[in-house]
Design a protein around this motif. Structure first.
Motif: not given
Length: 205
Positions: A37-58
């Motif tokens: 159990v102790a071997s799984l208790a590592l330092f971790t971190d995560s980050e999200s990159v949101a708002g990836n909006t794509l669209g087409t022109g006219t």
């Protein structure tokens, strides 16, 4: 024959020794589990990159007025009719456009001379020929398709006109019945349809 001392121990003593061994094994097993159990208790971190909006022109080409740009009746040799057409890019992408003409008959259409100019200050009969750049001079059209400016084939072609998004340009149209027109053109009429075809320039060489 003498019996080994170990065999002379009371059964309770041997039982206690076995219990201590089992207890030790249990402690070792618990320690192993805790280590896992102790071997799984590592330092971790995560980050999200949101708002990836794509669209087409006219691509949105408009021509104004949309009909009856040039009208004339009872034309005699030497007469002309002149009018402006505004071509607008109402879309969000740059486009190139071509212009073609189709007429309802061939005889009179072959006699009538269509000219198209850009950069004309005042587009009317009185000021026709005063300025501007001639883009086309030729027959009004045919019952087939007559290319007036550029080509509606995909890709860049000679004569195509380019408009940026939100831009417009004014084309000055003039149709003349030449003085040299003979009697064979008397009493005829024709109707021309001008078609503007636009396509994106991006990724479309």
């Amino acid at each position: 024959m003498a019996t080994p001392a170990a065999n002379n121990r009371p059964a309770t003593t041997r039982g206690r020794a076995g219990t201590r061994v089992l207890a030790s094994l249990a402690v070792l097993g618990l320690a192993g589990a805790m280590f896992t159990v102790a071997s799984l208790a590592l330092f971790t971190d995560s980050e999200s990159v949101a708002g990836n909006t794509l669209g087409t022109g006219t691509i949105d080409l408009t021509a104004s007025p949309a009909s009856a740009v040039l009208t004339a009746t009872d034309m005699a040799p030497g007469d002309q009719v002149t009018a402006p057409v505004t071509v607008t890019n109402s879309g969000s992408l740059e486009f190139r456009y071509a212009l073609s003409s189709v007429t309802t008959e061939n005889a009179l259409a072959a006699e009538l001379v269509l000219s198209v100019k850009s950069g004309v200050t005042t587009c009317d009969d009185a000021n026709w020929g005063a300025d501007g750049t001639t883009l086309y001079t030729g027959v009004l059209g045919t019952t087939g398709t007559t290319a007036v400016l550029g080509s509606n084939a995909q890709g860049a072609d000679t004569g195509d006109r380019v408009l940026a998004a939100g831009a417009n340009e004014i084309l000055c149209f003039n149709v003349t019945l030449p003085l040299s027109t003979g009697n064979s053109a008397e009493g005829l009429s024709t109707t021309a349809t001008f078609t503007f075809d636009g396509e994106q320039t991006a990724n479309n060489p």
